[in-house]
Design a protein around this motif. Structure first.
Motif, PDB file in Angstrom:
ATOM      1  N   ARG A   1      37.801 -15.371  20.064  1.00 43.71           N
ATOM      2  CA  ARG A   1      39.111 -15.031  19.479  1.00 43.71           C
ATOM      3  C   ARG A   1      39.734 -13.794  20.122  1.00 43.71           C
ATOM      4  N   ASN A   2      38.891 -12.875  20.590  1.00 44.21           N
ATOM      5  CA  ASN A   2      39.385 -11.604  21.112  1.00 44.21           C
ATOM      6  C   ASN A   2      39.321 -11.496  22.633  1.00 44.21           C
ATOM      7  N   SER A   3      39.049 -12.607  23.296  1.00 50.33           N
ATOM      8  CA  SER A   3      38.984 -12.652  24.768  1.00 50.33           C
ATOM      9  C   SER A   3      37.902 -11.754  25.353  1.00 50.33           C
ATOM     10  N   TYR A   4      36.784 -11.616  24.639  1.00 52.28           N
ATOM     11  CA  TYR A   4      35.608 -10.960  25.193  1.00 52.28           C
ATOM     12  C   TYR A   4      34.731 -12.066  25.765  1.00 52.28           C
ATOM     13  N   GLU A   5      33.822 -11.701  26.642  1.00 53.16           N
ATOM     14  CA  GLU A   5      32.874 -12.684  27.162  1.00 53.16           C
ATOM     15  C   GLU A   5      31.458 -12.178  26.899  1.00 53.16           C
ATOM     16  N   ILE A   6      30.675 -12.965  26.182  1.00 52.75           N
ATOM     17  CA  ILE A   6      29.276 -12.630  25.968  1.00 52.75           C
ATOM     18  C   ILE A   6      28.517 -13.098  27.205  1.00 52.75           C
ATOM     19  N   ILE A   7      27.898 -12.167  27.898  1.00 45.96           N
ATOM     20  CA  ILE A   7      27.137 -12.475  29.102  1.00 45.96           C
ATOM     21  C   ILE A   7      25.687 -12.776  28.744  1.00 45.96           C
ATOM     22  N   ALA A   8      25.149 -12.018  27.811  1.00 42.40           N
ATOM     23  CA  ALA A   8      23.777 -12.230  27.336  1.00 42.40           C
ATOM     24  C   ALA A   8      23.692 -11.717  25.905  1.00 42.40           C
ATOM     25  N   MET A   9      22.848 -12.368  25.088  1.00 41.79           N
ATOM     26  CA  MET A   9      22.668 -11.930  23.705  1.00 41.79           C
ATOM     27  C   MET A   9      21.313 -12.410  23.209  1.00 41.79           C
ATOM     28  N   GLU A  10      20.612 -11.518  22.515  1.00 41.11           N
ATOM     29  CA  GLU A  10      19.334 -11.911  21.918  1.00 41.11           C
ATOM     30  C   GLU A  10      19.024 -11.008  20.740  1.00 41.11           C
ATOM     31  N   THR A  11      18.359 -11.578  19.747  1.00 39.71           N
ATOM     32  CA  THR A  11      17.961 -10.812  18.562  1.00 39.71           C
ATOM     33  C   THR A  11      16.475 -10.496  18.614  1.00 39.71           C
ATOM     34  N   ASP A  12      16.112  -9.411  17.980  1.00 46.71           N
ATOM     35  CA  ASP A  12      14.737  -9.105  17.633  1.00 46.71           C
ATOM     36  C   ASP A  12      14.759  -9.027  16.116  1.00 46.71           C
ATOM     37  N   LYS A  13      13.654  -8.845  15.475  1.00 51.95           N
ATOM     38  CA  LYS A  13      13.628  -8.962  14.016  1.00 51.95           C
ATOM     39  C   LYS A  13      14.582  -8.024  13.275  1.00 51.95           C
ATOM     40  N   ASP A  14      14.850  -6.831  13.822  1.00 52.78           N
ATOM     41  CA  ASP A  14      15.696  -5.879  13.110  1.00 52.78           C
ATOM     42  C   ASP A  14      16.891  -5.365  13.925  1.00 52.78           C
ATOM     43  N   HIS A  15      17.156  -5.976  15.079  1.00 48.39           N
ATOM     44  CA  HIS A  15      18.309  -5.552  15.879  1.00 48.39           C
ATOM     45  C   HIS A  15      18.742  -6.668  16.831  1.00 48.39           C
ATOM     46  N   ILE A  16      19.952  -6.492  17.346  1.00 50.30           N
ATOM     47  CA  ILE A  16      20.500  -7.464  18.297  1.00 50.30           C
ATOM     48  C   ILE A  16      21.047  -6.702  19.503  1.00 50.30           C
TER      49      ILE A  16
ATOM     50  N   ASP B   1      32.006 -16.441  18.208  1.00 49.65           N
ATOM     51  CA  ASP B   1      33.333 -16.797  17.687  1.00 49.65           C
ATOM     52  C   ASP B   1      34.303 -15.611  17.770  1.00 49.65           C
ATOM     53  N   ILE B   2      33.836 -14.431  17.375  1.00 49.92           N
ATOM     54  CA  ILE B   2      34.663 -13.221  17.452  1.00 49.92           C
ATOM     55  C   ILE B   2      35.058 -12.964  18.901  1.00 49.92           C
ATOM     56  N   SER B   3      34.103 -13.115  19.794  1.00 49.57           N
ATOM     57  CA  SER B   3      34.359 -12.878  21.216  1.00 49.57           C
ATOM     58  C   SER B   3      35.419 -13.824  21.755  1.00 49.57           C
TER      59      SER B   3
ATOM     60  N   THR C   1      34.749  -4.344  14.529  1.00 54.35           N
ATOM     61  CA  THR C   1      35.139  -5.728  14.236  1.00 54.35           C
ATOM     62  C   THR C   1      33.913  -6.620  14.079  1.00 54.35           C
ATOM     63  N   ILE C   2      32.981  -6.514  15.002  1.00 52.37           N
ATOM     64  CA  ILE C   2      31.785  -7.363  14.958  1.00 52.37           C
ATOM     65  C   ILE C   2      30.951  -7.064  13.720  1.00 52.37           C
ATOM     66  N   LYS C   3      30.752  -5.791  13.410  1.00 49.27           N
ATOM     67  CA  LYS C   3      29.954  -5.445  12.233  1.00 49.27           C
ATOM     68  C   LYS C   3      30.621  -5.904  10.938  1.00 49.27           C
ATOM     69  N   GLN C   4      31.929  -5.695  10.824  1.00 53.58           N
ATOM     70  CA  GLN C   4      32.637  -6.094   9.607  1.00 53.58           C
ATOM     71  C   GLN C   4      32.614  -7.602   9.411  1.00 53.58           C
ATOM     72  N   GLN C   5      32.947  -8.335  10.467  1.00 53.13           N
ATOM     73  CA  GLN C   5      33.060  -9.786  10.318  1.00 53.13           C
ATOM     74  C   GLN C   5      31.707 -10.464  10.163  1.00 53.13           C
ATOM     75  N   THR C   6      30.686 -10.000  10.873  1.00 48.79           N
ATOM     76  CA  THR C   6      29.359 -10.611  10.685  1.00 48.79           C
ATOM     77  C   THR C   6      28.847 -10.338   9.276  1.00 48.79           C
ATOM     78  N   THR C   7      29.046  -9.121   8.782  1.00 46.00           N
ATOM     79  CA  THR C   7      28.607  -8.797   7.416  1.00 46.00           C
ATOM     80  C   THR C   7      29.319  -9.691   6.403  1.00 46.00           C
ATOM     81  N   TYR C   8      30.625  -9.829   6.550  1.00 44.49           N
ATOM     82  CA  TYR C   8      31.405 -10.655   5.625  1.00 44.49           C
ATOM     83  C   TYR C   8      30.891 -12.101   5.600  1.00 44.49           C
ATOM     84  N   TYR C   9      30.742 -12.694   6.781  1.00 45.42           N
ATOM     85  CA  TYR C   9      30.328 -14.098   6.844  1.00 45.42           C
ATOM     86  C   TYR C   9      28.875 -14.297   6.417  1.00 45.42           C
TER      87      TYR C   9
END
Length: 134
Positions: free
Chosen positions: A48-63, A44-46, A81-89
């Protein structure tokens, strides 16, 4: 026109970065619905800000995510921006669960991050190209 590049206002660029964010104290919280929520918020952040997520994956303690971004943006501002908004939500959606993990204040991510620029060619190729000029 070469589709590998973005052209905008007399600028032609291809900016991609690999970013890794780690949960505070490396707590293994990025699983299940929290992992899904983090990914959705970043998408969602991407958007709104015209970024493009090409690939994304989580592991238990990091992304990890690979994204392209605009020439007018800086990586540190993107991460902030990503850290602030993900933490807030996340705190808004999972307050009971997160308050058991982080009792002191509303945090989720560690203070730092990893970022590595990604190019279409190797640095050796660029170095040889520059040295061959003139």
């Amino acid at each position: 026109m070469d589709s590998r590049y973005t052209c905008h206002n007399r600028r032609k660029y291809s900016l991609k970065v690999h970013i890794v964010l780690v949960t505070k104290y490396r707590k293994p919280l990025l699983k299940g619905s929290i992992a899904d929520d983090v990914k959705q918020i970043i998408y969602d952040i991407s958007k709104r800000n015209s970024y493009e997520i090409i690939a994304m994956e989580t592991d238990k303690d990091h992304i990890h995510f690979l994204m392209s971004y605009n020439a007018t943006d800086s990586v540190c501002d993107i991460v902030k921006t990503i850290k602030q908004q993900t933490t807030y939500y996340l705190w808004k959606k999972h307050p009971t669960f997160l308050s058991k993990q982080y009792w002191k204040k509303k945090i989720f991510w560690s203070d730092g991050y990893f970022a590595c620029s990604i190019g279409e060619v190797s640095s050796t190729t660029i170095q040889k190209y520059i040295e061959s000029q003139g």
